[in-house]
Design a protein around this motif. Structure first.
Motif, PDB file in Angstrom:
ATOM      1  N   UNK A 179     -12.720 -13.143  41.324  1.00  0.00           N
ATOM      2  CA  UNK A 179     -12.609 -14.506  40.789  1.00  0.00           C
ATOM      3  C   UNK A 179     -11.182 -14.780  40.318  1.00  0.00           C
ATOM      4  N   UNK A 180     -10.544 -13.783  39.760  1.00  0.00           N
ATOM      5  CA  UNK A 180      -9.164 -13.908  39.295  1.00  0.00           C
ATOM      6  C   UNK A 180      -8.224 -14.188  40.460  1.00  0.00           C
ATOM      7  N   UNK A 181      -8.398 -13.460  41.550  1.00  0.00           N
ATOM      8  CA  UNK A 181      -7.552 -13.676  42.722  1.00  0.00           C
ATOM      9  C   UNK A 181      -7.826 -15.050  43.337  1.00  0.00           C
ATOM     10  N   UNK A 182      -9.090 -15.459  43.364  1.00  0.00           N
ATOM     11  CA  UNK A 182      -9.418 -16.793  43.858  1.00  0.00           C
ATOM     12  C   UNK A 182      -8.729 -17.886  43.057  1.00  0.00           C
ATOM     13  N   UNK A 183      -8.713 -17.720  41.724  1.00  0.00           N
ATOM     14  CA  UNK A 183      -8.038 -18.693  40.864  1.00  0.00           C
ATOM     15  C   UNK A 183      -6.534 -18.706  41.132  1.00  0.00           C
ATOM     16  N   UNK A 184      -5.961 -17.529  41.369  1.00  0.00           N
ATOM     17  CA  UNK A 184      -4.534 -17.438  41.677  1.00  0.00           C
ATOM     18  C   UNK A 184      -4.209 -18.178  42.970  1.00  0.00           C
ATOM     19  N   UNK A 185      -5.004 -17.956  44.012  1.00  0.00           N
ATOM     20  CA  UNK A 185      -4.765 -18.640  45.284  1.00  0.00           C
ATOM     21  C   UNK A 185      -4.888 -20.148  45.126  1.00  0.00           C
ATOM     22  N   UNK A 186      -5.851 -20.579  44.314  1.00  0.00           N
ATOM     23  CA  UNK A 186      -6.013 -22.005  44.050  1.00  0.00           C
ATOM     24  C   UNK A 186      -4.774 -22.586  43.372  1.00  0.00           C
ATOM     25  N   UNK A 187      -4.224 -21.852  42.407  1.00  0.00           N
ATOM     26  CA  UNK A 187      -3.020 -22.304  41.712  1.00  0.00           C
ATOM     27  C   UNK A 187      -1.834 -22.403  42.670  1.00  0.00           C
ATOM     28  N   UNK A 188      -1.712 -21.426  43.543  1.00  0.00           N
ATOM     29  CA  UNK A 188      -0.613 -21.456  44.510  1.00  0.00           C
ATOM     30  C   UNK A 188      -0.723 -22.674  45.423  1.00  0.00           C
ATOM     31  N   UNK A 190      -2.225 -25.483  44.693  1.00  0.00           N
ATOM     32  CA  UNK A 190      -1.940 -26.671  43.882  1.00  0.00           C
ATOM     33  C   UNK A 190      -0.440 -26.905  43.752  1.00  0.00           C
ATOM     34  N   UNK A 191       0.342 -25.822  43.850  1.00  0.00           N
ATOM     35  CA  UNK A 191       1.800 -25.925  43.803  1.00  0.00           C
ATOM     36  C   UNK A 191       2.408 -26.240  45.165  1.00  0.00           C
ATOM     37  N   UNK A 192       1.557 -26.403  46.191  1.00  0.00           N
ATOM     38  CA  UNK A 192       2.035 -26.818  47.503  1.00  0.00           C
ATOM     39  C   UNK A 192       2.006 -25.768  48.584  1.00  0.00           C
ATOM     40  N   UNK A 193       1.566 -24.540  48.266  1.00  0.00           N
ATOM     41  CA  UNK A 193       1.550 -23.473  49.260  1.00  0.00           C
ATOM     42  C   UNK A 193       0.425 -23.688  50.271  1.00  0.00           C
ATOM     43  N   UNK A 194       0.750 -23.708  51.555  1.00  0.00           N
ATOM     44  CA  UNK A 194      -0.263 -23.771  52.606  1.00  0.00           C
ATOM     45  C   UNK A 194      -0.969 -22.424  52.680  1.00  0.00           C
ATOM     46  N   UNK A 195      -2.294 -22.474  52.788  1.00  0.00           N
ATOM     47  CA  UNK A 195      -3.103 -21.265  52.636  1.00  0.00           C
ATOM     48  C   UNK A 195      -4.193 -21.227  53.698  1.00  0.00           C
ATOM     49  N   UNK A 196      -4.305 -20.098  54.388  1.00  0.00           N
ATOM     50  CA  UNK A 196      -5.437 -19.843  55.285  1.00  0.00           C
ATOM     51  C   UNK A 196      -6.067 -18.526  54.848  1.00  0.00           C
ATOM     52  N   UNK A 197      -7.339 -18.591  54.452  1.00  0.00           N
ATOM     53  CA  UNK A 197      -8.061 -17.428  53.940  1.00  0.00           C
ATOM     54  C   UNK A 197      -9.190 -17.082  54.896  1.00  0.00           C
ATOM     55  N   UNK A 198      -9.157 -15.873  55.425  1.00  0.00           N
ATOM     56  CA  UNK A 198     -10.255 -15.365  56.246  1.00  0.00           C
ATOM     57  C   UNK A 198     -11.195 -14.584  55.334  1.00  0.00           C
ATOM     58  N   UNK A 199     -12.458 -14.981  55.303  1.00  0.00           N
ATOM     59  CA  UNK A 199     -13.382 -14.348  54.366  1.00  0.00           C
ATOM     60  C   UNK A 199     -14.822 -14.554  54.815  1.00  0.00           C
ATOM     61  N   UNK A 200     -15.698 -13.694  54.303  1.00  0.00           N
ATOM     62  CA  UNK A 200     -17.135 -13.923  54.453  1.00  0.00           C
ATOM     63  C   UNK A 200     -17.726 -14.382  53.127  1.00  0.00           C
ATOM     64  N   UNK A 201     -16.862 -14.539  52.107  1.00  0.00           N
ATOM     65  CA  UNK A 201     -17.274 -14.819  50.735  1.00  0.00           C
ATOM     66  C   UNK A 201     -17.245 -16.333  50.484  1.00  0.00           C
ATOM     67  N   UNK A 202     -18.414 -16.957  50.460  1.00  0.00           N
ATOM     68  CA  UNK A 202     -18.486 -18.399  50.251  1.00  0.00           C
ATOM     69  C   UNK A 202     -17.942 -18.800  48.889  1.00  0.00           C
ATOM     70  N   UNK A 208     -11.006 -21.709  46.168  1.00  0.00           N
ATOM     71  CA  UNK A 208      -9.569 -21.841  46.416  1.00  0.00           C
ATOM     72  C   UNK A 208      -9.212 -22.646  47.659  1.00  0.00           C
ATOM     73  N   UNK A 209     -10.198 -23.192  48.374  1.00  0.00           N
ATOM     74  CA  UNK A 209      -9.881 -23.996  49.554  1.00  0.00           C
ATOM     75  C   UNK A 209     -10.645 -25.317  49.522  1.00  0.00           C
ATOM     76  N   UNK A 210     -10.179 -26.252  50.329  1.00  0.00           N
ATOM     77  CA  UNK A 210     -10.818 -27.567  50.405  1.00  0.00           C
ATOM     78  C   UNK A 210     -11.347 -27.859  51.813  1.00  0.00           C
ATOM     79  N   UNK A 211     -11.219 -26.884  52.693  1.00  0.00           N
ATOM     80  CA  UNK A 211     -11.688 -27.071  54.068  1.00  0.00           C
ATOM     81  C   UNK A 211     -12.204 -25.742  54.583  1.00  0.00           C
ATOM     82  N   UNK A 212     -13.318 -25.775  55.308  1.00  0.00           N
ATOM     83  CA  UNK A 212     -13.869 -24.548  55.883  1.00  0.00           C
ATOM     84  C   UNK A 212     -14.054 -24.722  57.385  1.00  0.00           C
TER      85      UNK A 212
END
Length: 230
Positions: A179-188, A190-202, A208-212
């Motif tokens: 959960x801590x890492x998820x919050x960190x990715x969300x913060x990044x 929010x600061x403008x970092x483009x993010x692609x996360x590969x996961x099986x964890x809904x 931390x993402x707005x599109x799946x």
């Protein structure tokens, strides 16, 4: 219309005589988006990440990232592309145990040609931003899993990449650290970092993402944009 940061068109990847790992995949990602790629084992998630990172090539189709035709790059050019444009975070951190935390973070910058003093300054700055600067002179083995993943994120960001790719970034962590890492990715993001996360964890995807983008048998089964549950 703004040119997308990532653009995949009709991408397929086959290995041997079995079914394709990816089969006609097309989608784009805008700068500043946070996208989760979901799917069961064998759905093509890791293959997709490897193609975007330039670690593999498609059999057919095109992969363009930050204006670069990644599918056309040779080995040396792929390495330069990753150093300049892509930061990568892995499930098992991939930190070097015989380097200090600060040296682990600074290493990619030095490999990209940044002088040692500037690379070290940038590393300490990122470690402070991510809340692990107190471990700068420690070795990774002293840190918890969540702390090591924060160090790994700092290392991925040290060259100021346009794109951050995360491959099951919470897979080796307990629930609280995840959960801590998820919050960190969300913060990044929010600061403008483009993010692609590969996961099986809904739960991670929702945090931390707005599109799946959901993959099934190497094909895009669903592509949904929604407000984040943050």
């Amino acid at each position: 219309m703004t040119t997308p940061l990532i653009d995949l068109h009709d991408v397929s990847r086959e290995y041997g005589d079995g079914p394709p790992a990816l089969d006609g995949v097309s989608f784009s990602v805008r700068a500043g988006e946070a996208v989760a790629v979901l799917g069961p084992s064998g759905s093509g998630k890791s293959t997709l990440l490897s193609l975007i990172a330039g670690l593999d090539r498609p059999n057919t189709g095109t992969v363009t990232v930050a204006g670069v035709r990644v599918d056309r790059l040779g080995e040396a050019a792929s390495a330069r592309y990753r150093r300049a444009a892509v930061g990568m975070v892995f499930q098992f951190f991939n930190l070097l145990d015989d380097l200090t935390v600060a040296d682990n973070v600074a290493l990619p910058a030095q490999l990209a040609g940044t002088d040692r003093a500037e690379a070290s300054r940038r590393a300490v700055e990122l470690l402070g931003k991510l809340g692990v600067d107190g471990y700068a002179r420690a070795y990774p083995g002293r840190l918890s899993g969540g702390e090591r993943q924060r160090v790994a994120v700092a290392r991925a960001l040290v060259n100021r990449p346009a794109l951050l790719l995360a491959d099951e970034p919470t897979g080796a962590l307990d629930t609280a650290s995840g959960e801590d890492v998820g919050a960190l990715l969300s913060e990044l993001n929010a600061d403008g970092q483009t993010l692609v996360v590969v996961t099986h964890d809904l739960a991670l995807a929702r945090s931390c993402t707005t599109r799946t983008i959901s993959l099934v048998d190497g094909r895009v089964a669903e592509d949904v944009t929604a407000g984040p549950a943050r």
